[in-house]
Design a protein around this motif. Structure first.
Motif, PDB file in Angstrom:
ATOM      1  N   PHE A 145      35.604 -52.026  20.761  1.00 42.01           N
ATOM      2  CA  PHE A 145      36.255 -51.646  19.516  1.00 42.01           C
ATOM      3  C   PHE A 145      35.804 -50.280  19.030  1.00 42.01           C
ATOM      4  O   PHE A 145      35.540 -50.081  17.855  1.00 42.01           O
ATOM      5  N   ASN A 146      35.694 -49.339  19.922  1.00 46.35           N
ATOM      6  CA  ASN A 146      35.359 -47.964  19.547  1.00 46.35           C
ATOM      7  C   ASN A 146      36.647 -47.182  19.301  1.00 46.35           C
ATOM      8  O   ASN A 146      37.517 -47.120  20.162  1.00 46.35           O
ATOM      9  N   PHE A 147      36.739 -46.595  18.130  1.00 45.80           N
ATOM     10  CA  PHE A 147      37.920 -45.811  17.776  1.00 45.80           C
ATOM     11  C   PHE A 147      37.602 -44.333  17.924  1.00 45.80           C
ATOM     12  O   PHE A 147      36.453 -43.916  17.848  1.00 45.80           O
ATOM     13  N   ASP A 148      38.647 -43.544  18.110  1.00 51.00           N
ATOM     14  CA  ASP A 148      38.459 -42.102  18.197  1.00 51.00           C
ATOM     15  C   ASP A 148      37.979 -41.552  16.856  1.00 51.00           C
ATOM     16  O   ASP A 148      38.202 -42.154  15.804  1.00 51.00           O
ATOM     17  N   LYS A 149      37.367 -40.386  16.900  1.00 50.76           N
ATOM     18  CA  LYS A 149      36.883 -39.763  15.677  1.00 50.76           C
ATOM     19  C   LYS A 149      38.048 -39.243  14.846  1.00 50.76           C
ATOM     20  O   LYS A 149      39.093 -38.872  15.373  1.00 50.76           O
ATOM     21  N   THR A 150      37.842 -39.199  13.568  1.00 56.01           N
ATOM     22  CA  THR A 150      38.849 -38.663  12.658  1.00 56.01           C
ATOM     23  C   THR A 150      38.845 -37.146  12.763  1.00 56.01           C
ATOM     24  O   THR A 150      37.788 -36.516  12.805  1.00 56.01           O
ATOM     25  N   GLN A 151      40.036 -36.571  12.844  1.00 54.40           N
ATOM     26  CA  GLN A 151      40.160 -35.126  12.998  1.00 54.40           C
ATOM     27  C   GLN A 151      40.765 -34.524  11.730  1.00 54.40           C
ATOM     28  O   GLN A 151      41.720 -35.055  11.170  1.00 54.40           O
ATOM     29  N   LEU A 152      40.194 -33.436  11.290  1.00 51.41           N
ATOM     30  CA  LEU A 152      40.739 -32.661  10.174  1.00 51.41           C
ATOM     31  C   LEU A 152      41.367 -31.397  10.752  1.00 51.41           C
ATOM     32  O   LEU A 152      40.821 -30.809  11.679  1.00 51.41           O
ATOM     33  N   TYR A 153      42.509 -31.028  10.204  1.00 50.50           N
ATOM     34  CA  TYR A 153      43.132 -29.805  10.720  1.00 50.50           C
ATOM     35  C   TYR A 153      43.781 -29.016   9.581  1.00 50.50           C
ATOM     36  O   TYR A 153      44.071 -29.541   8.516  1.00 50.50           O
ATOM     37  N   TYR A 154      43.975 -27.737   9.885  1.00 51.72           N
ATOM     38  CA  TYR A 154      44.622 -26.827   8.961  1.00 51.72           C
ATOM     39  C   TYR A 154      45.584 -25.969   9.770  1.00 51.72           C
ATOM     40  O   TYR A 154      45.245 -25.508  10.860  1.00 51.72           O
ATOM     41  N   ALA A 155      46.778 -25.788   9.245  1.00 50.59           N
ATOM     42  CA  ALA A 155      47.769 -24.958   9.934  1.00 50.59           C
ATOM     43  C   ALA A 155      48.408 -24.004   8.916  1.00 50.59           C
ATOM     44  O   ALA A 155      48.646 -24.361   7.764  1.00 50.59           O
ATOM     45  N   TYR A 156      48.673 -22.806   9.396  1.00 51.63           N
ATOM     46  CA  TYR A 156      49.324 -21.784   8.580  1.00 51.63           C
ATOM     47  C   TYR A 156      50.513 -21.291   9.381  1.00 51.63           C
ATOM     48  O   TYR A 156      50.363 -20.805  10.494  1.00 51.63           O
ATOM     49  N   ASP A 157      51.715 -21.454   8.828  1.00 51.90           N
ATOM     50  CA  ASP A 157      52.918 -21.135   9.590  1.00 51.90           C
ATOM     51  C   ASP A 157      53.789 -20.171   8.780  1.00 51.90           C
ATOM     52  O   ASP A 157      54.399 -20.542   7.776  1.00 51.90           O
ATOM     53  N   GLU A 158      53.833 -18.912   9.237  1.00 50.09           N
ATOM     54  CA  GLU A 158      54.644 -17.906   8.535  1.00 50.09           C
ATOM     55  C   GLU A 158      56.131 -18.049   8.871  1.00 50.09           C
ATOM     56  O   GLU A 158      56.981 -17.557   8.144  1.00 50.09           O
ATOM     57  N   ASN A 159      56.450 -18.698   9.976  1.00 48.72           N
ATOM     58  CA  ASN A 159      57.860 -18.868  10.352  1.00 48.72           C
ATOM     59  C   ASN A 159      58.530 -19.990   9.572  1.00 48.72           C
ATOM     60  O   ASN A 159      59.750 -20.028   9.459  1.00 48.72           O
TER      61      ASN A 159
END
Length: 142
Positions: A64-78
């Motif tokens: 019952f090992n789950f993947d780590k939680t990921q934080l992300y940031y995206a900047y999209d000028e289009n």
């Protein structure tokens, strides 16, 4: 010549004092159960097998090992928002498998634990058999 005579006398004296100590230090006779317990205690292959049993026991709960939680940031000028400014996206992501996958992995780990435990028991019985066989061969030879 005198030095060699003194050295020879010294060696004879040392041997005379040491030899009776070996004669008095005889091991007591051990019965079969004592020999089996000593063999099981000192066998390195059996100790390795005990460690493998402990390892596989701890791996049962690792299904019952789950993947780590990921934080992300995206900047999209289009991609522009309704106010004509580029989008700035913050997010959190974590992947999960279907629950039956985790339960299946746990069943596999339990089966591996049972296999390692059975192998350990077989090795233990084999050591007991070898000690018993050797003990009786020794008894017959006397």
């Amino acid at each position: 010549m005198k030095f060699f005579e003194v050295a020879l006398l010294f060696k004879k004296t040392i041997i005379a004092f040491i030899f009776p100590c070996f004669a008095l230090a005889q091991n007591p006779l051990l019965n079969l159960q004592d020999l089996i317990s000593i063999a099981l205690e000192n066998n390195l292959r059996l100790k390795k097998s005990q460690m493998e049993v402990a390892q596989s026991k701890t791996l049962v709960s690792s299904a019952f090992n789950f993947d780590k939680t990921q934080l992300y940031y995206a900047y999209d000028e289009n991609n522009l928002a309704s106010n004509n400014l580029p989008l700035r996206i913050f997010g959190v992501q974590q992947d999960f498998s279907f629950p039956t996958v985790y339960f299946s992995e746990k069943k596999v780990n339990i089966a591996r634990y049972d296999l390692v435990l059975s192998t350990h028991d077989i090795q233990k019985k084999e050591i007991e058999r070898q000690v018993t066989e050797t003990y009786f061969q020794y008894q017959i030879a006397q």
